[in-house]
Design a protein around this motif. Structure first.
Motif, PDB file in Angstrom:
ATOM      1  N   THR A   1       0.639  -1.233   0.092  1.00 60.32           N
ATOM      2  CA  THR A   1      -0.146  -0.066   0.068  1.00 60.32           C
ATOM      3  C   THR A   1       0.843   1.130  -0.068  1.00 60.32           C
ATOM      4  O   THR A   1       0.605   2.174  -0.644  1.00 60.32           O
ATOM      5  CB  THR A   1      -0.831  -0.079   1.094  1.00 60.32           C
ATOM      6  OG1 THR A   1      -1.706  -1.138   1.302  1.00 60.32           O
ATOM      7  CG2 THR A   1      -1.899   1.030   1.378  1.00 60.32           C
ATOM      8  N   ALA A   2       2.055   1.143   0.665  1.00 60.99           N
ATOM      9  CA  ALA A   2       2.580   2.351   0.805  1.00 60.99           C
ATOM     10  C   ALA A   2       3.325   2.436  -0.489  1.00 60.99           C
ATOM     11  O   ALA A   2       3.571   3.637  -1.130  1.00 60.99           O
ATOM     12  CB  ALA A   2       3.917   2.073   1.977  1.00 60.99           C
ATOM     13  N   SER A   3       3.642   1.334  -1.198  1.00 65.02           N
ATOM     14  CA  SER A   3       4.590   1.699  -2.420  1.00 65.02           C
ATOM     15  C   SER A   3       3.548   2.202  -3.643  1.00 65.02           C
ATOM     16  O   SER A   3       3.907   3.186  -4.415  1.00 65.02           O
ATOM     17  CB  SER A   3       4.924   0.315  -3.074  1.00 65.02           C
ATOM     18  OG  SER A   3       6.233  -0.314  -2.116  1.00 65.02           O
ATOM     19  N   ALA A   4       2.323   1.683  -3.557  1.00 72.05           N
ATOM     20  CA  ALA A   4       1.434   2.158  -4.512  1.00 72.05           C
ATOM     21  C   ALA A   4       1.023   3.787  -4.083  1.00 72.05           C
ATOM     22  O   ALA A   4       0.877   4.271  -5.183  1.00 72.05           O
ATOM     23  CB  ALA A   4       0.055   1.497  -4.179  1.00 72.05           C
ATOM     24  N   ALA A   5       0.732   3.911  -2.998  1.00 73.76           N
ATOM     25  CA  ALA A   5       0.591   5.558  -2.502  1.00 73.76           C
ATOM     26  C   ALA A   5       1.559   6.652  -2.846  1.00 73.76           C
ATOM     27  O   ALA A   5       1.461   7.653  -3.753  1.00 73.76           O
ATOM     28  CB  ALA A   5       0.099   5.562  -1.149  1.00 73.76           C
ATOM     29  N   ALA A   6       2.777   5.947  -2.656  1.00 68.30           N
ATOM     30  CA  ALA A   6       3.989   6.759  -3.098  1.00 68.30           C
ATOM     31  C   ALA A   6       4.081   6.991  -4.524  1.00 68.30           C
ATOM     32  O   ALA A   6       4.426   8.286  -4.838  1.00 68.30           O
ATOM     33  CB  ALA A   6       5.258   6.450  -2.340  1.00 68.30           C
ATOM     34  N   THR A   7       4.053   5.949  -5.201  1.00 69.56           N
ATOM     35  CA  THR A   7       4.056   5.998  -6.603  1.00 69.56           C
ATOM     36  C   THR A   7       3.056   6.827  -7.263  1.00 69.56           C
ATOM     37  O   THR A   7       3.476   7.588  -8.158  1.00 69.56           O
ATOM     38  CB  THR A   7       4.059   4.650  -7.244  1.00 69.56           C
ATOM     39  OG1 THR A   7       5.152   3.865  -6.743  1.00 69.56           O
ATOM     40  CG2 THR A   7       4.175   4.583  -8.738  1.00 69.56           C
ATOM     41  N   GLN A   8       1.713   6.626  -6.590  1.00 68.20           N
ATOM     42  CA  GLN A   8       0.867   7.506  -7.372  1.00 68.20           C
ATOM     43  C   GLN A   8       0.786   8.973  -6.992  1.00 68.20           C
ATOM     44  O   GLN A   8       0.701   9.816  -8.021  1.00 68.20           O
ATOM     45  CB  GLN A   8      -0.705   7.085  -6.769  1.00 68.20           C
ATOM     46  CG  GLN A   8      -1.840   7.837  -7.247  1.00 68.20           C
ATOM     47  CD  GLN A   8      -3.262   7.368  -6.654  1.00 68.20           C
ATOM     48  OE1 GLN A   8      -3.366   6.189  -6.276  1.00 68.20           O
ATOM     49  NE2 GLN A   8      -4.185   8.116  -6.949  1.00 68.20           N
ATOM     50  N   HIS A   9       1.145   9.336  -5.793  1.00 68.40           N
ATOM     51  CA  HIS A   9       1.635  10.775  -5.509  1.00 68.40           C
ATOM     52  C   HIS A   9       2.547  11.181  -6.380  1.00 68.40           C
ATOM     53  O   HIS A   9       2.358  12.476  -6.921  1.00 68.40           O
ATOM     54  CB  HIS A   9       1.773  10.757  -3.947  1.00 68.40           C
ATOM     55  CG  HIS A   9       1.917  12.064  -3.559  1.00 68.40           C
ATOM     56  ND1 HIS A   9       1.384  13.169  -3.404  1.00 68.40           N
ATOM     57  CD2 HIS A   9       3.545  12.832  -3.175  1.00 68.40           C
ATOM     58  CE1 HIS A   9       1.847  14.244  -3.220  1.00 68.40           C
ATOM     59  NE2 HIS A   9       3.148  13.887  -2.828  1.00 68.40           N
ATOM     60  N   THR A  10       3.691  10.541  -6.578  1.00 72.03           N
ATOM     61  CA  THR A  10       4.830  10.916  -7.322  1.00 72.03           C
ATOM     62  C   THR A  10       4.440  11.253  -8.799  1.00 72.03           C
ATOM     63  O   THR A  10       4.703  12.359  -9.262  1.00 72.03           O
ATOM     64  CB  THR A  10       6.016  10.159  -7.176  1.00 72.03           C
ATOM     65  OG1 THR A  10       6.304   9.995  -5.827  1.00 72.03           O
ATOM     66  CG2 THR A  10       7.369  10.711  -8.074  1.00 72.03           C
TER      67      THR A  10
END
Length: 78
Positions: A52-61
């Motif tokens: 979830t952290a990876s997905a959130a960081a990737t989407q935000h970026t």
């Protein structure tokens, strides 16, 4: 909720104003690191687990850095 640290590396050449604006837009913590022509921002976030952290960081970026060349590395959930 557990926190994570995302390291976002931008490969484009950025001037001081671009770096400052980009750091603000990403919600970066502290000053960015310079690695040659690359800039590395540290961004803190919250997520229940690493996927979830990876997905959130990737989407935000992706939303903030549209048009730039970058890489997102999530160090893990702390």
């Amino acid at each position: 909720m557990p926190a994570y640290l995302a390291r976002i590396t931008v490969f484009d050449v950025l001037d001081d104003d671009e770096r400052a604006g980009m750091g603000d837009a990403l919600g970066a913590h502290g000053e960015p690191e310079m690695a040659g022509e690359q800039v590395v921002f540290s961004v803190l976030g919250e997520a229940p687990d690493l996927p979830t952290a990876s997905a959130a960081a990737t989407q935000h970026t992706a939303e903030v850095l549209d048009g730039y060349t970058y890489e997102v590395d999530v160090a893990g959930v702390l």
